[in-house]
Scaffold this motif. Structure first.
Motif, short mmCIF file in Angstrom:
data_model
loop_
_atom_site.label_atom_id
_atom_site.label_comp_id
_atom_site.label_asym_id
_atom_site.label_seq_id
_atom_site.Cartn_x
_atom_site.Cartn_y
_atom_site.Cartn_z
N GLN A 20 64.64 70.30 44.34
CA GLN A 20 64.08 69.06 44.91
C GLN A 20 63.37 68.20 43.88
O GLN A 20 63.12 67.02 44.12
N VAL A 21 63.06 68.80 42.72
CA VAL A 21 62.41 68.01 41.68
C VAL A 21 63.31 66.86 41.23
O VAL A 21 62.84 65.84 40.74
N VAL A 22 64.62 67.02 41.41
CA VAL A 22 65.56 65.95 41.06
C VAL A 22 65.28 64.69 41.88
O VAL A 22 65.42 63.57 41.39
N LEU A 23 64.85 64.89 43.14
CA LEU A 23 64.53 63.74 43.99
C LEU A 23 63.40 62.92 43.37
O LEU A 23 63.50 61.68 43.29
N ALA A 24 62.34 63.61 42.93
CA ALA A 24 61.23 62.89 42.30
C ALA A 24 61.67 62.19 41.02
O ALA A 24 61.28 61.04 40.75
N GLN A 25 62.50 62.85 40.24
CA GLN A 25 62.98 62.25 38.99
C GLN A 25 63.78 60.97 39.26
O GLN A 25 63.60 59.95 38.57
N ARG A 26 64.65 61.02 40.26
CA ARG A 26 65.49 59.86 40.56
C ARG A 26 64.68 58.73 41.19
O ARG A 26 64.96 57.55 40.96
N VAL A 27 63.68 59.08 41.99
CA VAL A 27 62.82 58.06 42.59
C VAL A 27 62.08 57.29 41.49
O VAL A 27 61.99 56.06 41.52
N ILE A 28 61.55 58.04 40.52
CA ILE A 28 60.81 57.38 39.43
C ILE A 28 61.75 56.57 38.55
O ILE A 28 61.46 55.41 38.22
N SER A 29 62.88 57.14 38.17
CA SER A 29 63.80 56.42 37.28
C SER A 29 64.37 55.17 37.95
O SER A 29 64.70 54.19 37.28
N GLY A 30 64.46 55.19 39.29
CA GLY A 30 65.00 54.03 40.00
C GLY A 30 64.12 52.81 39.92
O GLY A 30 64.58 51.69 40.20
N THR A 31 62.85 53.01 39.58
CA THR A 31 61.93 51.87 39.49
C THR A 31 61.59 51.50 38.05
O THR A 31 60.84 50.55 37.82
N GLN A 32 62.11 52.25 37.09
CA GLN A 32 61.78 51.99 35.68
C GLN A 32 62.76 50.98 35.08
O GLN A 32 63.43 51.24 34.08
N ILE A 33 62.82 49.81 35.69
CA ILE A 33 63.74 48.75 35.25
C ILE A 33 62.93 47.48 35.06
O ILE A 33 62.29 46.99 36.00
#
Length: 427
Positions: A41-54
């Motif tokens: 489930q840590v992948v969910l947190a990683q993708r949530v954060i990376s999705g806003t790093q634009i």
């Protein structure tokens, strides 16, 4: 489809049917999909954060705050006065003022709900007082609001530019002609409706002195899109930087020029913009995780193949695409839909040989029309809130305006020059 893809789609659809907010639908569905796929489930947190790093996403809070500042600073009221001086004397002129004002305000706010609220609060009572039915007046303000998603600076265009990795400046230009075409078509519809309802002309033709006074009073409002868009296309600043420029401009005009905003008002204005931005960014973050899992399960490729298998004719496929996007735009948040479907649509566009900028305009305009499409279009709820009418009553009055928009949509779909002429000049 794999078990993970089935679980992902089923969970998202089930949560949506139970009325769970869209951001939580996306996040919970992604968590369930990861659990079925036996992925940590840590992948969910990683993708949530990376999705806003634009970096480009920084334009969103800027344009949201710019629209709020300019609405509270009296610019919308001055734009309406300019519209009244220009077309108020024509049959159906008051309805045309609503359309013209919405088009001007769209070039400031970039938001459909903000445009509907700002213009509708003033123009719905005014149109009703001059003989228009309240249903038509509300329907016109509701349908005119989504022009804000076409005319730059458009927040959905920013989102699509990020999703599809296309030039936001070119996407901004691609929406200009379609937005103006819909505005012109709405003005014709106002003239027809006014004759049918036997509405008298709202005012005499403005004299040169009155027109000059209205233009002078509205000069700061009219200068806003010139400053923002002129700076972008003149190479002075990027779209993201333009959002910051718009904020400072709105502050200066509201505080120092019109003085309709006090320092004490800024807390409430900024807090409202922060709430709107937080909602948008939460959707973007959870949709990024959902979209990553969808892409990893090759769902976009399967959907694109399914659409292409319906027919070999590009005309049929484009018509089917428009119908699908209109339906999605009417039942789902536009930003989440663009992020979820981004890879599907870009892949489909590539197989059809569509210019990516043309495809972006088709997607955004479909979703803009969906904002005013019954029964779940978001602008309908805004129109209902400011007019006191039910969604059903507004829906009965809005269908002729939707037909007008659909006619323009078909034109831009099959005549790419309508969206690509201005971007080609920038290239």
């Amino acid at each position: 489809m794999s078990a993970t893809a089935i679980a992902l789609v089923a969970a998202f659809g089930g949560l949506l049917l139970f009325g769970v907010p869209i951001a939580f639908c996306l996040g919970l569905a992604a968590a369930i999909g990861l659990w079925v796929a036996d992925v940590p489930q840590v992948v969910l947190a990683q993708r949530v954060i990376s999705g806003t790093q634009i970096f480009t996403l920084l334009a969103i809070p800027g344009f949201v705050l710019t629209g709020d500042l300019m609405m509270r600073g009296g610019l919308s009221r001055r734009l309406i006065r300019v519209g009244q001086a220009l077309v108020g004397h024509i049959t159906g002129g008051l309805g045309m003022v609503t359309v013209v004002s919405a088009t001007f305000f769209a070039a400031i706010s970039g938001s459909a709900p903000a445009t509907t609220a700002a213009v509708g609060q003033i123009m719905i009572p005014e149109m009703e007082r001059h003989g228009y039915g309240r249903g038509f007046a509300t329907a016109l303000a509701t349908a005119s609001g989504p022009i804000g998603q076409m005319i730059p600076p458009s927040i959905p265009m920013v989102i699509w530019g990020v999703v599809s990795e296309q030039s936001i400046s070119e996407l901004f230009l691609a929406g200009v002609v379609p937005g103006l075409l819909i505005a012109a078509a709405f003005m014709v519809a106002c003239a027809v409706a006014a004759r049918r309802m036997d509405v008298p002309r709202a005012s005499a033709r403005a004299t040169r002195r009155e027109l000059g006074a209205a233009l002078w009073d509205g000069k700061w409002a009219l200068a806003a899109p010139v400053l923002i868009l002129g700076g972008i296309y003149g190479g002075v600043f990027t779209p993201t930087e333009a959002a910051a420029v718009g904020v400072f401009y709105g502050l200066a005009v509201g505080l120092l020029v019109h003085r309709e905003i006090g320092v004490a008002d800024l807390y409430g204005i900024v807090l409202g913009a922060m709430r709107t931005t937080a909602i948008i960014c939460l959707i973007i973050a959870t949709a990024a995780a959902f979209g990553w899992l969808v892409a990893s399960e090759r769902v976009p490729a399967a959907l694109a193949a399914a659409v292409l298998s319906v027919s070999d004719s590009p005309v049929v496929i484009l018509l089917l695409l428009n119908v699908t996007l209109l339906f999605i735009g009417a039942i789902m948040d536009n930003i989440a839909a663009m992020i979820i479907l981004g890879s599907v649509l870009t892949g489909l566009g590539a197989q059809l040989g569509l210019d990516p900028i043309h495809l972006g305009a088709i997607v955004v305009i479909n979703f803009a029309i969906g904002m005013a499409t019954p029964p779940f279009g978001y602008s309908l709820f805004v129109g209902s809130a400011i007019s006191g009418l039910s969604i059903e009553r507004i829906s009965l009055s809005i269908w002729p305006l939707l037909l007008v928009q659909l006619a323009v949509l078909i034109a831009i779909t099959f005549v790419p020059a309508l969206t690509l002429a201005l971007p080609s000049l920038l290239r």
